[in-house]
Design an enzyme around this catalytic site. Structure first.
Site, PDB file in Angstrom:
ATOM      1  N   GLY A  47       0.935  -4.258  13.977  1.00  0.00           N
ATOM      2  CA  GLY A  47      -0.175  -3.318  13.906  1.00  0.00           C
ATOM      3  C   GLY A  47      -0.910  -3.521  12.596  1.00  0.00           C
ATOM      4  O   GLY A  47      -0.345  -4.039  11.626  1.00  0.00           O
ATOM      5  N   GLN A  52      -6.434  -1.490   5.669  1.00  0.00           N
ATOM      6  CA  GLN A  52      -5.563  -2.539   5.132  1.00  0.00           C
ATOM      7  C   GLN A  52      -6.312  -3.841   4.891  1.00  0.00           C
ATOM      8  O   GLN A  52      -5.790  -4.719   4.191  1.00  0.00           O
ATOM      9  CB  GLN A  52      -4.391  -2.799   6.069  1.00  0.00           C
ATOM     10  CG  GLN A  52      -3.413  -1.635   6.133  1.00  0.00           C
ATOM     11  CD  GLN A  52      -2.233  -2.000   7.021  1.00  0.00           C
ATOM     12  OE1 GLN A  52      -2.312  -1.845   8.223  1.00  0.00           O
ATOM     13  NE2 GLN A  52      -1.172  -2.512   6.418  1.00  0.00           N
ATOM     14  N   CYS A  94       5.590  -2.637   6.415  1.00  0.00           N
ATOM     15  CA  CYS A  94       4.137  -2.505   6.358  1.00  0.00           C
ATOM     16  C   CYS A  94       3.583  -3.744   5.671  1.00  0.00           C
ATOM     17  O   CYS A  94       4.109  -4.160   4.635  1.00  0.00           O
ATOM     18  CB  CYS A  94       3.767  -1.249   5.583  1.00  0.00           C
ATOM     19  SG  CYS A  94       1.988  -0.990   5.445  1.00  0.00           S
ATOM     20  N   LEU A  95       2.524  -4.315   6.225  1.00  0.00           N
ATOM     21  CA  LEU A  95       1.937  -5.518   5.634  1.00  0.00           C
ATOM     22  C   LEU A  95       1.355  -5.236   4.255  1.00  0.00           C
ATOM     23  O   LEU A  95       1.154  -6.166   3.477  1.00  0.00           O
ATOM     24  CB  LEU A  95       0.857  -6.091   6.562  1.00  0.00           C
ATOM     25  CG  LEU A  95       1.382  -6.571   7.921  1.00  0.00           C
ATOM     26  CD1 LEU A  95       0.233  -7.030   8.799  1.00  0.00           C
ATOM     27  CD2 LEU A  95       2.418  -7.673   7.756  1.00  0.00           C
ATOM     28  N   HIS A 136       2.297   5.058  12.614  1.00  0.00           N
ATOM     29  CA  HIS A 136       2.201   4.351  11.337  1.00  0.00           C
ATOM     30  C   HIS A 136       0.742   3.941  11.064  1.00  0.00           C
ATOM     31  O   HIS A 136       0.229   4.150   9.956  1.00  0.00           O
ATOM     32  CB  HIS A 136       3.121   3.123  11.393  1.00  0.00           C
ATOM     33  CG  HIS A 136       3.088   2.257  10.179  1.00  0.00           C
ATOM     34  ND1 HIS A 136       4.191   2.029   9.388  1.00  0.00           N
ATOM     35  CD2 HIS A 136       2.075   1.524   9.628  1.00  0.00           C
ATOM     36  CE1 HIS A 136       3.850   1.213   8.401  1.00  0.00           C
ATOM     37  NE2 HIS A 136       2.573   0.886   8.526  1.00  0.00           N
ATOM     38  N   GLU A 137       0.074   3.365  12.075  1.00  0.00           N
ATOM     39  CA  GLU A 137      -1.292   2.855  11.860  1.00  0.00           C
ATOM     40  C   GLU A 137      -2.288   3.993  11.682  1.00  0.00           C
ATOM     41  O   GLU A 137      -3.196   3.901  10.839  1.00  0.00           O
ATOM     42  CB  GLU A 137      -1.711   1.933  13.006  1.00  0.00           C
ATOM     43  CG  GLU A 137      -0.842   0.693  13.191  1.00  0.00           C
ATOM     44  CD  GLU A 137      -0.601  -0.095  11.929  1.00  0.00           C
ATOM     45  OE1 GLU A 137      -1.453  -0.068  11.026  1.00  0.00           O
ATOM     46  OE2 GLU A 137       0.468  -0.735  11.832  1.00  0.00           O
ATOM     47  N   HIS A 140      -2.406   5.293   8.255  1.00  0.00           N
ATOM     48  CA  HIS A 140      -3.215   4.506   7.308  1.00  0.00           C
ATOM     49  C   HIS A 140      -4.650   5.032   7.228  1.00  0.00           C
ATOM     50  O   HIS A 140      -5.297   4.916   6.183  1.00  0.00           O
ATOM     51  CB  HIS A 140      -3.267   3.032   7.739  1.00  0.00           C
ATOM     52  CG  HIS A 140      -2.095   2.214   7.286  1.00  0.00           C
ATOM     53  ND1 HIS A 140      -1.783   2.028   5.962  1.00  0.00           N
ATOM     54  CD2 HIS A 140      -1.170   1.500   7.977  1.00  0.00           C
ATOM     55  CE1 HIS A 140      -0.715   1.238   5.867  1.00  0.00           C
ATOM     56  NE2 HIS A 140      -0.325   0.904   7.079  1.00  0.00           N
TER      57      HIS A 140
HETATM   58 NI    NI Z   1       1.295  -0.360   7.494  1.00  0.00          NI
END
Ligand code: NI
Length: 179
Positions: A47, A52, A94-95, A136-137, A140
């Site tokens: 995701g 991000q 998380c990226l 999670h997304e 953000h």
């Molecule tokens: Ni993340």
């Protein structure tokens, strides 16, 4: 398509409240969606949220299933609503926080609404891992990173220590939080 640079924890774009997206998507935002899918796959991740990649907009891409044929979901202006009150603790990464993982409580099931990239409304249910990724997304978009959802700072670890987290997750599930 172009790989976009991923913002890491500490960059203010990750703490901001993202702006709603105007529909239909402009050509620039269609390109953003394509670039986000490519960036997510390259990372690799399951995701990615627009903040991000330094775009403070309410747009996410999610890979609901694994496999080469699985189509990613582009969700514009997403809104989540918990279904039931079952909460599960699960492992997340998380990226924007490479090499770390954490134990995060999330609703088992959510209703998700929003629009696809053609502007068609979406209204559907998600459970389990897919529901976790959506939560999670969407976090953000509201400036929330997963450590802010954790119950205990000890629930964060480097990936190479993640087996300790998995043991901890099993103890938590068994009702034994210590140590
Ligand atoms: Ni993340």
């Amino acid at each position: 398509m172009t790989l976009r640079k991923i913002a890491r924890m500490g960059h203010p774009v990750l703490w901001a409240q993202a702006r709603p997206v105007d529909l239909p998507l402009s050509a620039a935002l269609q390109t953003l969606a394509d670039d986000m899918i490519e960036t997510m796959r390259d990372a690799p991740g399951v995701g990615l949220a627009a903040p991000q990649v330094h775009e403070s907009l309410r747009l996410i891409v999610v890979q609901p299933e694994r496999g080469p044929d699985a189509q990613p979901l582009v969700l514009v202006n997403p809104v989540l609503e918990p279904v039931g009150d079952t909460i599960e603790i699960g492992l997340e990464g998380c990226l924007s926080m490479p090499d770390l993982q954490g134990l995060v409580p999330r609703f088992h099931a959510v209703r998700y609404r929003g629009f696809d990239r053609t502007g068609q409304p979406i209204d559907a249910l998600a459970e389990g891992f897919f529901a976790r990724v959506l939560q999670h997304e969407v976090d953000h978009l509201d400036g929330i990173l997963y450590p802010m959802r954790m119950r205990d700072p000890r629930d964060l670890a480097y990936t190479r220590e993640a087996r300790h987290l998995i043991e901890r997750m099993d103890r938590l599930a068994a009702g034994d939080p210590e140590p």
